[in-house]
Write a protein that holds these residues in place. Sequence first.
Motif, PDB file in Angstrom:
ATOM      1  N   PRO A  39      -5.631   4.842  -0.482  1.00 39.85           N
ATOM      2  CA  PRO A  39      -6.631   3.898  -0.977  1.00 39.85           C
ATOM      3  C   PRO A  39      -6.539   2.578  -0.204  1.00 39.85           C
ATOM      4  O   PRO A  39      -5.437   2.082   0.040  1.00 39.85           O
ATOM      5  CB  PRO A  39      -6.239   3.692  -2.441  1.00 39.85           C
ATOM      6  CG  PRO A  39      -5.435   4.907  -2.792  1.00 39.85           C
ATOM      7  CD  PRO A  39      -4.719   5.291  -1.530  1.00 39.85           C
ATOM      8  N   GLY A  43      -8.189  -4.552  -4.584  1.00 40.96           N
ATOM      9  CA  GLY A  43      -8.408  -3.909  -5.868  1.00 40.96           C
ATOM     10  C   GLY A  43      -8.134  -2.416  -5.847  1.00 40.96           C
ATOM     11  O   GLY A  43      -8.068  -1.777  -6.894  1.00 40.96           O
ATOM     12  N   LYS A  44      -8.001  -1.833  -4.653  1.00 38.96           N
ATOM     13  CA  LYS A  44      -7.740  -0.394  -4.539  1.00 38.96           C
ATOM     14  C   LYS A  44      -6.362  -0.125  -3.942  1.00 38.96           C
ATOM     15  O   LYS A  44      -5.683   0.804  -4.344  1.00 38.96           O
ATOM     16  CB  LYS A  44      -8.805   0.272  -3.671  1.00 38.96           C
ATOM     17  CG  LYS A  44     -10.184   0.210  -4.275  1.00 38.96           C
ATOM     18  CD  LYS A  44     -11.204   0.817  -3.349  1.00 38.96           C
ATOM     19  CE  LYS A  44     -12.589   0.637  -3.941  1.00 38.96           C
ATOM     20  NZ  LYS A  44     -13.635   0.839  -2.955  1.00 38.96           N
ATOM     21  N   GLN A  45      -5.971  -0.915  -2.940  1.00 40.26           N
ATOM     22  CA  GLN A  45      -4.680  -0.705  -2.307  1.00 40.26           C
ATOM     23  C   GLN A  45      -3.613  -1.509  -3.029  1.00 40.26           C
ATOM     24  O   GLN A  45      -3.689  -2.732  -3.106  1.00 40.26           O
ATOM     25  CB  GLN A  45      -4.702  -1.139  -0.844  1.00 40.26           C
ATOM     26  CG  GLN A  45      -3.333  -0.976  -0.196  1.00 40.26           C
ATOM     27  CD  GLN A  45      -3.286  -1.444   1.242  1.00 40.26           C
ATOM     28  OE1 GLN A  45      -4.198  -1.215   2.000  1.00 40.26           O
ATOM     29  NE2 GLN A  45      -2.207  -2.115   1.600  1.00 40.26           N
ATOM     30  N   ASN A  46      -2.617  -0.790  -3.550  1.00 38.53           N
ATOM     31  CA  ASN A  46      -1.450  -1.431  -4.152  1.00 38.53           C
ATOM     32  C   ASN A  46      -0.342  -0.386  -4.215  1.00 38.53           C
ATOM     33  O   ASN A  46      -0.548   0.781  -3.873  1.00 38.53           O
ATOM     34  CB  ASN A  46      -1.785  -2.010  -5.541  1.00 38.53           C
ATOM     35  CG  ASN A  46      -2.379  -0.979  -6.468  1.00 38.53           C
ATOM     36  OD1 ASN A  46      -1.790   0.077  -6.706  1.00 38.53           O
ATOM     37  ND2 ASN A  46      -3.567  -1.258  -6.990  1.00 38.53           N
ATOM     38  N   SER A  49      -1.282   2.755  -6.475  1.00 41.44           N
ATOM     39  CA  SER A  49      -2.298   3.685  -5.954  1.00 41.44           C
ATOM     40  C   SER A  49      -1.752   4.480  -4.767  1.00 41.44           C
ATOM     41  O   SER A  49      -2.041   5.668  -4.628  1.00 41.44           O
ATOM     42  CB  SER A  49      -3.581   2.941  -5.571  1.00 41.44           C
ATOM     43  OG  SER A  49      -3.385   2.092  -4.456  1.00 41.44           O
ATOM     44  N   TRP A  50      -0.949   3.841  -3.934  1.00 35.70           N
ATOM     45  CA  TRP A  50      -0.356   4.566  -2.805  1.00 35.70           C
ATOM     46  C   TRP A  50       0.716   5.535  -3.298  1.00 35.70           C
ATOM     47  O   TRP A  50       0.838   6.637  -2.785  1.00 35.70           O
ATOM     48  CB  TRP A  50       0.202   3.585  -1.777  1.00 35.70           C
ATOM     49  CG  TRP A  50      -0.862   3.047  -0.854  1.00 35.70           C
ATOM     50  CD1 TRP A  50      -2.180   2.836  -1.150  1.00 35.70           C
ATOM     51  CD2 TRP A  50      -0.688   2.660   0.507  1.00 35.70           C
ATOM     52  NE1 TRP A  50      -2.827   2.340  -0.053  1.00 35.70           N
ATOM     53  CE2 TRP A  50      -1.947   2.216   0.974  1.00 35.70           C
ATOM     54  CE3 TRP A  50       0.399   2.637   1.361  1.00 35.70           C
ATOM     55  CZ2 TRP A  50      -2.139   1.756   2.268  1.00 35.70           C
ATOM     56  CZ3 TRP A  50       0.205   2.174   2.660  1.00 35.70           C
ATOM     57  CH2 TRP A  50      -1.049   1.752   3.110  1.00 35.70           C
ATOM     58  N   GLU A  53      -0.731   8.811  -4.393  1.00 35.81           N
ATOM     59  CA  GLU A  53      -1.060   9.709  -3.273  1.00 35.81           C
ATOM     60  C   GLU A  53       0.191  10.410  -2.749  1.00 35.81           C
ATOM     61  O   GLU A  53       0.162  11.603  -2.462  1.00 35.81           O
ATOM     62  CB  GLU A  53      -1.756   8.943  -2.145  1.00 35.81           C
ATOM     63  CG  GLU A  53      -3.143   8.448  -2.499  1.00 35.81           C
ATOM     64  CD  GLU A  53      -4.086   9.573  -2.908  1.00 35.81           C
ATOM     65  OE1 GLU A  53      -4.151  10.606  -2.212  1.00 35.81           O
ATOM     66  OE2 GLU A  53      -4.768   9.421  -3.946  1.00 35.81           O
ATOM     67  N   VAL A 108      -3.540  -7.342  -0.258  1.00 36.73           N
ATOM     68  CA  VAL A 108      -3.204  -5.919  -0.413  1.00 36.73           C
ATOM     69  C   VAL A 108      -1.772  -5.610   0.010  1.00 36.73           C
ATOM     70  O   VAL A 108      -1.185  -4.632  -0.457  1.00 36.73           O
ATOM     71  CB  VAL A 108      -4.196  -4.992   0.325  1.00 36.73           C
ATOM     72  CG1 VAL A 108      -5.597  -5.151  -0.260  1.00 36.73           C
ATOM     73  CG2 VAL A 108      -4.194  -5.226   1.813  1.00 36.73           C
TER      74      VAL A 108
END
Length: 180
Positions: A39, A43-46, A49-50, A53, A108
């Motif tokens: 991501p 707001g998406k990469q943190n 979120s990683w 994955e 990020v």
Amino acid sequence: MEKYVILHGSFGSNKGNWFPWLKKELQSKGKQVSAPQMPIGIGKQNFESWSNELDKLAIGKNTIIIAHSIAPVFVCKYLIKNDIRVKKLIFVCGFNNYLGINSDYDAVNEPMYFDNLGDVKKYCDDIVCFYSDNDPYVKFDVEKQFADTITDRQIIIKNGGHINSESGFDKFEEILKYID
């Protein structure tokens, strides 16, 4: 069987830089390779979120991780936090606790940073760090400090920039010497 994982950096792509070339090189030798699209964006990469994955890839003692830019520090934090041991880490242009690239990158990247970076040595005995003497995004001293904290195996690429496509690295032949 060994498993290879290739991770891109902030605002990056698994189809950018030398990543597709390396994936193809490894697959041509019969290796199992994952290069997930992480991501990206504010707001998406943190870290969470990683991590989600990476959780899908069942990382373990036969895994070799190749990571670029912010991904090396993310990998270190992930391994330590999840108590996971891996076979080898190959980091390219890694850094920790560096703000000042620009406000979007700082936003990020900041969740990836942590204090006990040196502890990653408990989770991997074979760590190699590549960085260059003229990275336009991350200062040489910052990349060197990152590498010095985790390994003596360091390769400095003369005039390598950020060791990405922008610096002429659609292929990265030097890395192949350290993969097997």
